[in-house]
Design a protein around this motif. Structure first.
Motif, PDB file in Angstrom:
ATOM      1  N   SER A  25      70.244  19.009  88.819  1.00 12.41           N
ATOM      2  CA  SER A  25      69.704  19.708  87.594  1.00 12.41           C
ATOM      3  C   SER A  25      68.281  19.492  87.569  1.00 12.41           C
ATOM      4  O   SER A  25      67.393  20.270  87.125  1.00 12.41           O
ATOM      5  CB  SER A  25      70.556  19.300  86.346  1.00 12.41           C
ATOM      6  N   ALA A  29      65.485  22.175  87.374  1.00 13.33           N
ATOM      7  CA  ALA A  29      64.436  22.275  86.527  1.00 13.33           C
ATOM      8  C   ALA A  29      62.951  22.312  87.113  1.00 13.33           C
ATOM      9  O   ALA A  29      62.068  22.982  86.640  1.00 13.33           O
ATOM     10  CB  ALA A  29      64.638  20.948  85.692  1.00 13.33           C
ATOM     11  N   THR A  33      59.751  25.025  86.767  1.00 15.76           N
ATOM     12  CA  THR A  33      58.599  24.807  86.512  1.00 15.76           C
ATOM     13  C   THR A  33      57.393  25.222  87.589  1.00 15.76           C
ATOM     14  O   THR A  33      56.653  25.935  86.968  1.00 15.76           O
ATOM     15  CB  THR A  33      58.337  23.229  86.302  1.00 15.76           C
TER      16      THR A  33
END
Length: 123
Positions: A25, A29, A33
């Motif tokens: 995870s 993420a 970004t």
């Protein structure tokens, strides 16, 4: 009487599974970004190219064939803008190409936007 609860091995396996899930995870993420930052840079580069073409259209200066490279800024990011004015078969018009680049930390230039239009020579 039988002991209840989890064995040490079961707890360790559960921790490994949770650790792998958290690592995956976090990687997802970070990927989102970096994709968001790249999309922002592409949008700002496109706006920079559009602004340059609008400036040329509104300035009504005589367009001479040639190339120019200059620094241009948009949204707090400094880009490199390359503008090329080329002749067309019709002597009253010029082809104008604007390319916008961004240099990364290694010094490599990456093209983020390219626009082309045809403008009158304004003789």
């Amino acid at each position: 009487m039988k002991a209840r609860g989890f064995t040490l091995l079961e707890v360790l396996v559960a921790l490994v599974i949770i650790g792998v899930a958290l690592a995956a995870s976090m990687r997802a993420a970070l990927s989102l970004t970096s994709t968001t930052d790249y999309s922002r840079q592409k949008l700002l580069a496109l706006l920079t190219a559009e602004n340059r073409l609008l400036e040329l259209r509104l300035a009504r200066e005589r367009l001479e064939p040639g190339e120019e490279v200059e620094a241009c800024e948009q949204g707090g990011i400094t880009f490199t803008c390359a503008q090329a004015v080329k002749p067309t078969p019709n002597p009253f018009f010029r082809r104008v190409e604007v390319r916008v680049f961004r240099s990364d930390d290694d010094g490599n230039r990456r093209q983020l936007a390219e626009l082309m239009t045809v403008l009158p020579t304004n003789q």
